[in-house]
Structure formats: structure tokens, C-alpha cells
Write a protein that holds these residues in place. Structure first.
Motif, PDB file in Angstrom:
ATOM      1  N   PRO A  85     -16.964  16.543 123.886  1.00 44.86           N
ATOM      2  CA  PRO A  85     -18.035  18.026 123.140  1.00 44.86           C
ATOM      3  C   PRO A  85     -17.505  18.211 121.764  1.00 44.86           C
ATOM      4  N   ALA A  86     -16.469  17.882 121.165  1.00 46.53           N
ATOM      5  CA  ALA A  86     -15.581  18.576 119.774  1.00 46.53           C
ATOM      6  C   ALA A  86     -16.219  17.727 119.033  1.00 46.53           C
ATOM      7  N   VAL A  87     -16.164  16.390 118.682  1.00 50.64           N
ATOM      8  CA  VAL A  87     -16.560  15.081 117.877  1.00 50.64           C
ATOM      9  C   VAL A  87     -18.085  15.538 117.608  1.00 50.64           C
ATOM     10  N   LEU A  88     -18.835  15.531 119.297  1.00 50.22           N
ATOM     11  CA  LEU A  88     -19.990  15.381 119.574  1.00 50.22           C
ATOM     12  C   LEU A  88     -20.927  16.059 118.733  1.00 50.22           C
ATOM     13  N   ARG A  89     -20.371  17.720 118.863  1.00 51.22           N
ATOM     14  CA  ARG A  89     -21.167  18.703 118.060  1.00 51.22           C
ATOM     15  C   ARG A  89     -20.967  18.663 116.829  1.00 51.22           C
ATOM     16  N   LEU A  90     -19.678  18.474 115.934  1.00 54.77           N
ATOM     17  CA  LEU A  90     -19.666  18.392 114.865  1.00 54.77           C
ATOM     18  C   LEU A  90     -20.187  17.218 114.057  1.00 54.77           C
ATOM     19  N   ALA A  91     -20.531  15.958 114.932  1.00 52.04           N
ATOM     20  CA  ALA A  91     -21.411  15.045 114.395  1.00 52.04           C
ATOM     21  C   ALA A  91     -22.569  15.828 114.198  1.00 52.04           C
ATOM     22  N   ARG A  92     -22.558  16.214 114.656  1.00 54.25           N
ATOM     23  CA  ARG A  92     -24.721  16.908 115.166  1.00 54.25           C
ATOM     24  C   ARG A  92     -25.094  17.723 113.969  1.00 54.25           C
ATOM     25  N   ARG A  93     -23.829  18.676 113.639  1.00 57.53           N
ATOM     26  CA  ARG A  93     -24.041  19.436 112.055  1.00 57.53           C
ATOM     27  C   ARG A  93     -23.556  18.805 111.139  1.00 57.53           C
ATOM     28  N   LEU A  94     -22.923  18.015 111.034  1.00 56.50           N
ATOM     29  CA  LEU A  94     -23.100  16.778 109.866  1.00 56.50           C
ATOM     30  C   LEU A  94     -24.131  16.394 109.452  1.00 56.50           C
ATOM     31  N   ARG A  95     -25.014  16.219 110.692  1.00 52.45           N
ATOM     32  CA  ARG A  95     -25.588  15.120 110.967  1.00 52.45           C
ATOM     33  C   ARG A  95     -27.817  15.533 109.781  1.00 52.45           C
ATOM     34  N   GLN A  96     -27.141  17.129 110.529  1.00 50.83           N
ATOM     35  CA  GLN A  96     -28.358  18.228 110.522  1.00 50.83           C
ATOM     36  C   GLN A  96     -28.285  18.549 108.608  1.00 50.83           C
ATOM     37  N   LEU A 104     -18.295  20.447 104.904  1.00 51.23           N
ATOM     38  CA  LEU A 104     -16.941  19.953 105.323  1.00 51.23           C
ATOM     39  C   LEU A 104     -16.087  20.927 104.679  1.00 51.23           C
ATOM     40  N   ALA A 144     -12.590  16.385 103.721  1.00 53.57           N
ATOM     41  CA  ALA A 144     -14.283  15.838 104.169  1.00 53.57           C
ATOM     42  C   ALA A 144     -14.706  14.551 103.842  1.00 53.57           C
ATOM     43  N   VAL A 167     -15.774  11.187 112.154  1.00 51.84           N
ATOM     44  CA  VAL A 167     -16.050  12.124 113.129  1.00 51.84           C
ATOM     45  C   VAL A 167     -17.750  11.258 113.382  1.00 51.84           C
ATOM     46  N   LEU A 168     -18.130  10.553 112.123  1.00 52.04           N
ATOM     47  CA  LEU A 168     -20.006  10.146 112.373  1.00 52.04           C
ATOM     48  C   LEU A 168     -19.960   9.128 113.078  1.00 52.04           C
ATOM     49  N   ALA A 192     -18.872   9.823 116.919  1.00 55.33           N
ATOM     50  CA  ALA A 192     -19.971  10.384 118.209  1.00 55.33           C
ATOM     51  C   ALA A 192     -21.270   9.460 118.346  1.00 55.33           C
ATOM     52  N   LEU A 249     -10.451  20.337 115.250  1.00 54.46           N
ATOM     53  CA  LEU A 249     -12.176  20.048 115.275  1.00 54.46           C
ATOM     54  C   LEU A 249     -13.049  21.489 115.721  1.00 54.46           C
ATOM     55  N   ASN A 259     -16.081  23.938 114.159  1.00 54.46           N
ATOM     56  CA  ASN A 259     -17.329  24.081 114.534  1.00 54.46           C
ATOM     57  C   ASN A 259     -17.585  25.189 114.877  1.00 54.46           C
TER      58      ASN A 259
END
Lengths: 148, 148
Positions: A21-32, A121, B16, B23-24, B27, B143, B147
Motif C-alpha cells: 500500500p505504501a508504494v501504490l499510494r505514493l505512485a498515485r500521488r506521483l501520477r497525479q 518528490l 527524487a 516507485v512507478l 506500482a 515511503l 506519503n
DNA sequence: TATTGTTATACTCTATAACTATA
DNA sequence: TATAGTTATAGAGTATAACAATA
């Protein structure tokens, strides 16, 4: 740093439950954080990124890399070509293939988008107290090892 | 563990640039591990995950958490409710609100999906040589700090 | 015949705008 | 009036099926 043995299966399972979940959440933020101004979708940026590292690539290679079906990649590449960010050239040995190359305009846009996401980041990293660069390098090392 | 100062801005920027793609990419792999058999989309799984941790949540809270607009969350919740994975109950204090609760069937499906993705990641973690659990905990700590 | 890519078409997911019902 | 959620509708993005060109 990690001169002992590998971790056990039970430990690995427990840690995976926290790491995922830590990786997925950070990836979501980076995507946005992706720059809306140039109007490129995530997949389009992914294709540009692949071509930045390795140009030219065929439609089929790009589709496999981004894990989409060939017709989807045809459309993505068409859009990128219309925007002047890539060029499409037929293969010489096998004329069925279509090779895609990133243009200088594409490189420029990709660099700008990366800078923007890196900035977010980096600001996060710098804001964390009691964190030194050795630890961050350790994080990168572990993530890259998982990715292999 | 990190008893010195915070890292500098220049160091953070450089790190970064390495951390973001790692990370991406991880994910993307984790996302693709999701179990197709139950036919749930990524957003649907995200909502179930949020409700697993914290039930009930209102439509608005869920929309903010998943960073989608309320109408999209209305539809996602409707689909989940039709599948019997969540229930929708009107608020008591404010009857405009709709509170969503995960059902036991929802918990079961979520646990199965997590087990599957955890298994892949755990296998990766266990396969890395010269890696101890302290290091992985360190990765998770960093991570989670990013977050926040 | 098999393969590479394209065109035609449909489906899923999400968004914006307008609406209902509470507050 | 303002807010929480819904309904109606439209726009991305992707998929499958059928096709064209080439091997």
C-alpha cells in the motif's frame, strides 16, 4: 548494509503487506502530479519515456512495454505523431513494421514533466526530519532489486 | 537510523529522479497482479480497501480518498452494492449523507486479492540476497513518511 | 499461412452540468 | 442559500473483431 542472510518467507509476507500500500499510494500521488498543461495522458507519457530511453521502437514493442493491445498503441502513437512528439517510419527489412522515434520536441516535453514530478518528490524528501541521503539511497536500492 | 540532519535540496532533487521511476514501475507491476477473476476494477478495490480499514465512510469521504468526483463514486459504490460487497445506509444526524459499509463478502474478496498481490511481492523480497528485514522496514518507513 | 499493424466498433471509467433532498 | 448525493450525458482510453499489407 544487509550482510546477513536473505529474509525468510514469513517475514517477507508480513513486510509485503505493509510495503504494497505504501508504494501504490505514493505512485498515485506521483501520477497525479503530471503536468496537465501539455495535455498528455499517462500512457502517452509512458510511451515517450520508453522512446526517450530507447528509440526507435516498433508499435508491437511499445504495446508490449506498456501492456496494452496493438490497436490501442496505434492510436496513442497517432496522437503523439499529430502533436509532433514522435515520428513514424516504416521498417526497411520488414515493411509491415512501423518504427517510432521520439522527436526533440518530445524530449523537451518529457524532461519538463519529469522535472515537475521530481520537484514534488524532492520537496517531500527534503521535508522529512531525521532522514539522511544514505537512507534514501537504501530505499532506491531495495525498490530496484524488487523490480528486477 | 537517520539521527543526523534532513537532506539538502540538491541531494533531494537528485534522489527524487531515481526514486520516482522505481516507485512507478513497482506500482505498475503490483497493479497488474490484481485478480481478474472477481471482476473488480482498481478503483473498486481501492474503495473496498478504504472501507476495510475504516467503515462506514460517506460517499464524499470515499470520493476525496480515491481522488475522484462524487458522481463517479456514486457509481462505483452502486456497483459494489449490487455485487453485495458493501451496503449503503442513510446518515442519521444528516439524512443527506450516504454511509457505506463493507460486508463480510467484501472483506473476503479483499483479503484474497491482497494475499495474491502480497504473495508476488513477498516472493520478490525473499529472493533478494543480502537483504534483511530491518532494511525493508526502513524502506516502508521512508515511503510512509513521503506519503504523509 | 502467419504476422504486423490498422480500421471499425463497443465498453468501461471518469468528468461536468443539472437536479433532488435535506440542512 | 448551501451542501450531499444522484441522474443525465459526454469524453477519454482501452478492448475485441475484422481487415490490409507483407513475410
Amino acid at each position: 548494509m544487509g550482510t546477513q542472510t536473505s529474509i525468510g518467507a514469513a517475514q517477507a509476507a508480513a513486510l509485503a503487506g505493509s510495503l504494497r500500500p505504501a508504494v501504490l499510494r505514493l505512485a498515485r500521488r506521483l501520477r497525479q502530479m503530471h503536468d496537465e498543461s501539455h495535455g498528455l495522458s499517462h500512457t502517452q507519457l509512458g510511451v515517450l519515456g520508453a522512446l526517450f530511453r530507447d528509440s526507435p521502437m516498433s508499435i508491437g514493442q511499445l504495446a508490449a512495454w506498456e501492456r496494452v493491445q496493438p490497436p490501442s498503441m496505434t492510436r496513442t502513437v497517432t496522437d503523439l505523431a499529430n502533436a509532433g512528439l514522435v515520428t513514424r517510419t516504416p521498417g526497411t527489412a520488414d515493411r509491415r513494421q512501423a518504427f517510432v522515434t521520439i522527436t526533440e520536441a518530445g524530449r523537451t516535453i518529457l524532461r519538463a514533466d519529469r522535472r515537475r514530478r521530481d520537484a514534488w518528490l524532492a520537496q517531500r524528501l527534503a521535508a522529512i526530519n531525521d532522514l539522511d541521503s544514505v537512507e534514501v539511497r537504501q530505499v532506491i536500492k531495495v525498490l530496484e532489486a524488487i523490480n528486477r
